[in-house]
Design an enzyme around this catalytic site. Structure first.
Site, short mmCIF file in Angstrom:
data_model
loop_
_atom_site.label_atom_id
_atom_site.label_comp_id
_atom_site.label_asym_id
_atom_site.label_seq_id
_atom_site.Cartn_x
_atom_site.Cartn_y
_atom_site.Cartn_z
N GLU A 134 -13.02 11.54 -9.60
CA GLU A 134 -12.74 12.76 -10.36
C GLU A 134 -11.30 12.81 -10.85
O GLU A 134 -10.76 13.87 -11.15
CB GLU A 134 -13.03 13.99 -9.49
CG GLU A 134 -14.49 14.07 -9.05
CD GLU A 134 -14.75 15.26 -8.16
OE1 GLU A 134 -13.78 15.89 -7.69
OE2 GLU A 134 -15.94 15.58 -7.95
N SER B 177 0.84 -1.20 0.00
CA SER B 177 0.00 0.00 0.00
C SER B 177 0.88 1.26 0.00
O SER B 177 1.60 1.51 -0.97
CB SER B 177 -0.95 -0.04 1.19
OG SER B 177 -1.90 0.99 1.13
N HIS C 98 -4.23 -0.51 -4.05
CA HIS C 98 -5.66 -0.77 -3.86
C HIS C 98 -6.39 -0.44 -5.16
O HIS C 98 -7.47 0.17 -5.17
CB HIS C 98 -6.23 0.09 -2.72
CG HIS C 98 -5.61 -0.19 -1.39
ND1 HIS C 98 -5.92 -1.31 -0.64
CD2 HIS C 98 -4.68 0.49 -0.67
CE1 HIS C 98 -5.23 -1.29 0.49
NE2 HIS C 98 -4.46 -0.22 0.48
#
Length: 290
Positions: A166, A148, A190
């Site tokens: 966005e 991560s 992720h």
């Protein structure tokens, strides 16, 4: 320059509950997911002394380091590695302390946990500890492993912020400097569950020389010599190659406006597929044409 170390970057999705049960021996086989059985085991296998390798877990990126660190110790212990400890580094001055530096010098593997990659880079970037890790990675049989945030921070350029929904609005994706173990790539994690492909599209269209790497959950890349990448784990790795982009409106639209991109190339890797960063050639391990 030949790089002697190995880089293992992982998309995340550590099942933190897997090792919290009281009856570990009975419950662990049921709860171990592919990340723990596959990727953590691969880290051990690739390390200099295998199960005897000295592993330092670094929880700097995490907001709950005292919970996360012991879970990694339990996970590695369960897989046979016992020479492992946790380094709790929460301030920059700690990353220059003699004891910390000696522990990093003696480590065969550093394992960076998830959390906030900007926290990781702002605390460790430019410290003596950071320099020792870079030197060991370049010159020794040493592994930098990160999941991560620990994966996102491994590259020279690092995404640290950006809404998934966005991400293709100009200016939405924020990029800064990472820990610089690998050049010419930018890494997002992720990737599948959080729908982050737009973040990589914007990062790559701004500098098409950089290869975008999107790591799915329970998935990682083993990178040898800084150039040879092998997909490991149970999920997908998405590669975004901007070298053949034909056109974009990136410099013509205002901040917050949608970005257009013509001819952006993508690749999808799964377990044991390989990709060469010098030739940009991908090899599918279980190709239907072989």
């Amino acid at each position: 320059m030949k790089i002697h170390g190995k880089l293992i970057i992982i998309g995340g999705a550590v099942d933190k509950g897997s090792f919290t049960e009281k009856d570990l021996d009975k419950s662990a086989p049921k709860n171990l997911n592919f990340f723990e059985e596959g990727i953590l085991k691969r880290i051990i296998k690739e390390s200099k002394h295998k199960e005897l390798s000295r592993i330092e877990v670094i929880t700097t990126a995490s907001s709950i380091p005292r919970e996360i660190g012991p879970e990694y110790v339990k996970a590695f212990n369960y897989l046979g590695a016992t020479n492992i400890d946790v380094l709790y580094i929460e301030k920059r001055e700690q990353a220059n302390e003699t004891e910390v530096l000696e522990r990093i010098k003696n480590a065969d593997v550093v394992m960076f946990t998830g959390g906030d990659q900007l926290r990781l880079s702002s605390i460790l970037g430019g410290t003596q500890m950071h320099q020792i890790i870079l030197d060991k990675y370049k010159n020794e049989d040493f592994i930098y492993a990160g999941t991560s945030a620990g994966a996102a921070a491994a590259s020279t350029n690092m995404i640290y912020q950006g809404s998934s929904s966005e991400a293709l609005l100009k200016g939405e994706v924020k990029i800064t400097s990472g820990l610089a173990l690998i050049d010419d790539v930018i890494i997002d994690t992720h990737f599948v569950k959080r729908g982050r492909i737009g973040r990589l599209f914007q990062a790559v269209v701004g500098n098409p020389k950089v290869l975008g790497i999107g790591l799915g959950e329970d998935t990682g890349l083993l990178i040898l010599n800084g150039r040879q990448m092998e997909a490991i784990g149970s999920g997908l790795v998405i590669l975004v190659d901007g070298r053949e982009i034909k056109d974009t409106n990136l410099t013509q639209v205002e901040l917050g406006q949608p970005i257009s991109i013509n001819h952006l190339v993508t690749h999808v890797m799964s377990n044991r597929d390989t990709f060469d960063l010098d030739t940009f050639k991908m090899t599918i391990h279980s190709s239907q044409y072989v």
